[in-house]
Design an enzyme around this catalytic site. Structure first.
Site, PDB file in Angstrom:
ATOM      1  N   ASP A 240     -10.997  11.234   4.001  1.00 14.44           N
ATOM      2  CA  ASP A 240     -10.547  11.317   2.615  1.00 14.44           C
ATOM      3  C   ASP A 240     -11.397  12.356   1.880  1.00 14.44           C
ATOM      4  O   ASP A 240     -12.617  12.229   1.793  1.00 14.44           O
ATOM      5  CB  ASP A 240     -10.697   9.954   1.945  1.00 14.44           C
ATOM      6  N   GLU A 266      -7.016  13.901   4.128  1.00 11.79           N
ATOM      7  CA  GLU A 266      -6.302  13.398   2.952  1.00 11.79           C
ATOM      8  C   GLU A 266      -6.766  14.044   1.658  1.00 11.79           C
ATOM      9  O   GLU A 266      -7.965  14.197   1.420  1.00 11.79           O
ATOM     10  CB  GLU A 266      -6.526  11.882   2.885  1.00 11.79           C
ATOM     11  N   ASP A 317       0.469   5.495  -4.927  1.00  8.70           N
ATOM     12  CA  ASP A 317      -0.100   4.192  -5.268  1.00  8.70           C
ATOM     13  C   ASP A 317       0.950   3.446  -6.080  1.00  8.70           C
ATOM     14  O   ASP A 317       1.360   3.906  -7.156  1.00  8.70           O
ATOM     15  CB  ASP A 317      -1.391   4.354  -6.067  1.00  8.70           C
ATOM     16  N   HIS A 344      -1.288   4.298  -1.094  1.00  6.10           N
ATOM     17  CA  HIS A 344      -2.714   4.121  -1.394  1.00  6.10           C
ATOM     18  C   HIS A 344      -2.931   2.709  -1.917  1.00  6.10           C
ATOM     19  O   HIS A 344      -2.251   2.256  -2.838  1.00  6.10           O
ATOM     20  CB  HIS A 344      -3.148   5.126  -2.462  1.00  6.10           C
TER      21      HIS A 344
END
Length: 424
Positions: A240, A266, A317, A344
């Site tokens: 990430d 990511e 998300d 997410h």
């Protein structure tokens, strides 16, 4: 020539319909309570020293890493400044639905003083209509970020109400199961701990970014090498980058991690750098997949990512991007491009979406326990009964309606109190 021939008549509840009585928006009573309670709806609201904020040994590369003052801890620049927002919708039959996001008191203001006018007195099952009027009425100041997060919390509360009214889990309202159980990977500080807990893969934060120069890159690769050696050659690993890198730096990173069998890299660029994402994807020198979307909003933002071929998979998300209503549109869009979706975080809210659609192959679970190596509820002390992964799998109870969790109001405060309506 317009196809709209007339202004649409007002949407009114059907006769004898259960309607929305009250909309209430809460924050956590104090910053201390939020930190001690595991963050609640804001996973970054943690006490100093928590790995998710960065540590002395391993900081976390982020958009503020260029500035020495804000480099070591993400909390120094306010990643946790807004905090949680919790929406409770009360119906005339006494049922309640709950949705969450981040946004704190600013989101509460929007919900109580703007969006409540479209909701109270309405049928909670008219979710498409309610989403549309909230969206259209806030275009002048919204479209992304805080405003859409506030809409997301409301939308999730509406879906929770809908499930309870129909006495079914939300995933059944969305079309039922496409998988018998949901596999999970863990986002964590220590991927070996995730492997030992049975997770199907692990993601860890990149420590250093472009401002750290060649030495920072060397330390990044050393970190990747140490983690790969710890978990073995085949355990899936992801990195990430949290919006911290540049096109050139990302391409160099991708080149250097080739020996370490990384599954994906990511959010390597800031979210509005669509052309940069496209360039990195075209020039990717590795076999690692490229992902983004955590900080993107609504179907229009994700259509840009898809049309410009920015990523190999997308990560909205559900508590930020527009709720279940907008997330299912994003899922449908992505399916037309043969792009998978791995949301997410989001816990229960993404679990139901993932159960219901085939192009959501797995779930993310963040190890937010203070030790960084054990399982604790994603939403901390917010719910009594949040389902947790066991040996890397999440199972939802088909007998629990809505999202299947019960809100604890112990630590909640309503900053913009209005006079609640009564059904008496």
């Amino acid at each position: 020539m317009s196809l709209i021939l007339t202004v649409l008549p007002d949407v009114k509840p059907d006769a004898n319909a259960v309607t929305i009585l009250n909309v209430r928006a809460y924050v956590i009573a104090s910053k201390k309570a939020e930190e001690e309670g595991g963050g609640f709806a804001d996973c970054h609201s943690q006490a100093d020293g928590h790995w998710i904020l960065g540590t002395d040994q391993w900081p976390i590369a982020n958009p503020m890493s260029f500035y020495e003052k804000y480099k070591a801890r993400r909390s120094t620049w306010g990643i946790d400044a807004l905090g949680s927002v919790i929406v409770e919708i009360e119906l005339t039959n006494g049922m309640t639905g709950v949705g969450v996001s981040i946004g704190g008191e600013p989101a509460c203001f929007l919900i109580e003083n703007h969006f409540s006018r479209f909701l109270e007195g309405q049928d909670p099952l008219n979710i498409e209509f309610l989403w549309d009027v909230m969206w259209r009425s806030s275009m002048n100041y919204g479209r992304k970020g805080l405003t859409v997060q506030a809409i997301s919390a409301i939308d999730l509360a509406l879906w929770d109400c809908a499930g309870k009214l129909r006495n079914e889990p939300v995933y059944k309202l969305l079309g039922g199961k496409t998988k018998g159980s949901l596999p999970c990977y863990a986002t964590c500080y220590d991927p070996l701990a995730a492997k030992n807990l049975g997770f199907k893969g692990a993601k860890f934060p990149l420590p250093f970014g472009p401002a750290d120069g060649d030495e920072g890159m060397r330390k990044n690769i050393q970190r990747v090498k140490e983690i790969r050696e710890a978990v073995g050659p085949d355990f899936p690993l992801m990195i990430d980058c949290y919006m911290a890198l540049t096109v050139g730096y990302t391409l160099k990173l991708l080149e250097l991690i080739k020996p370490y069998n990384i599954k994906w890299v990511e959010e390597h660029l800031p979210p509005d750098q669509y052309a940069g994402y496209t360039e990195v994807k075209k020039r990717n020198p590795s076999t690692a997949l490229l992902t983004c979307g955590e900080h993107e909003y609504t179907r229009w933002g994700f259509k840009l990512l898809l049309d410009q071929e920015c990523a190999d998979l997308l990560q909205p998300d559900v508590t930020w991007c527009g709720g279940i209503t907008e997330a299912r549109r994003i899922v449908a869009l992505a399916s037309a491009y043969d792009i998978p979706i791995i949301p997410h975080g989001s816990s229960i809210y993404s679990y139901h979406l993932q159960y219901a659609f085939p192009n959501l192959p797995m779930s993310e679970f963040i190890l937010l326990a203070p030790d960084g190596a054990s399982i604790s509820p994603y939403f901390g002390q917010l719910f009594d009964d949040e389902p947790l992964p066991k040996n890397g799998w999440v199972d939802l109870d088909p007998n629990k309606p809505g999202f299947g969790v019960t809100l604890k109001k112990t630590h909640l405060r309503r900053p913009y109190t209005r006079t609640d309506k009564s059904n008496k």
